[in-house]
Write a protein that holds these residues in place. Structure first.
Motif, short mmCIF file in Angstrom:
data_model
loop_
_atom_site.label_atom_id
_atom_site.label_comp_id
_atom_site.label_asym_id
_atom_site.label_seq_id
_atom_site.Cartn_x
_atom_site.Cartn_y
_atom_site.Cartn_z
N VAL A 9 18.94 -68.00 -11.14
CA VAL A 9 18.65 -68.96 -12.22
C VAL A 9 18.17 -68.21 -13.46
O VAL A 9 18.60 -68.52 -14.58
CB VAL A 9 17.62 -70.01 -11.75
N LEU A 10 17.29 -67.24 -13.29
CA LEU A 10 16.82 -66.46 -14.44
C LEU A 10 17.95 -65.68 -15.10
O LEU A 10 18.04 -65.62 -16.33
CB LEU A 10 15.71 -65.50 -14.01
N GLY A 35 23.49 -66.13 -19.72
CA GLY A 35 24.42 -67.19 -20.06
C GLY A 35 25.62 -67.17 -19.14
O GLY A 35 25.89 -66.18 -18.45
N PRO A 36 26.36 -68.27 -19.09
CA PRO A 36 27.49 -68.36 -18.16
C PRO A 36 28.67 -67.45 -18.51
O PRO A 36 29.48 -67.14 -17.67
CB PRO A 36 27.90 -69.83 -18.23
N PRO A 82 29.15 -63.34 -14.88
CA PRO A 82 30.09 -62.73 -13.91
C PRO A 82 30.29 -61.23 -14.16
O PRO A 82 30.36 -60.45 -13.22
CB PRO A 82 31.40 -63.50 -14.13
N GLY A 83 30.37 -60.82 -15.41
CA GLY A 83 30.51 -59.40 -15.72
C GLY A 83 29.29 -58.60 -15.30
O GLY A 83 29.40 -57.48 -14.80
#
Length: 100
Positions: free
Chosen positions: A14-15, A21-22, A26-27
């Motif tokens: 969550v942090l 950010g979304p 992923p990266g």
């Protein structure tokens, strides 16, 4: 390895989502996984090299003991080490015999 439970991972996730950010999360996860993988591979390589060097040192010490005993009346461990070294020497010499 680390004592991290489900709730700790959830808080970290969550942090990370809030901070990165979304779009970048992923990266960042892929980058972290690749870094952990490379550290593990380096540690495994180091461990294997140390084990190999310890084995070589053990064989060297056993050969010294065998030479001191005149290669006679050796214990089974010493005999096994000497046989391994003889086999290694033969395998190194065989390619040269075929070429000549």
């Amino acid at each position: 390895m680390f004592d991290i439970g489900f709730w700790e991972l959830l808080v970290i996730g969550v942090l990370a989502l809030l901070v990165l950010g979304p779009e970048r999360l992923p990266g960042a996860i892929r980058s972290t996984i690749n870094s952990v993988r490379s550290v593990r591979n380096a540690a495994t390589g180091f461990k294997q090299e140390v084990e190999h060097q310890l084995r070589v040192h053990e064989l060297h010490e056993n050969l010294k003991k065998a030479e001191q005993q005149g290669l006679k009346d050796m214990s089974p461990d010493l005999q096994k080490s000497v046989d391994e070294l003889k086999d290694a020497a033969k395998s190194v010499q065989e390619p040269y015999k075929k070429n000549q």
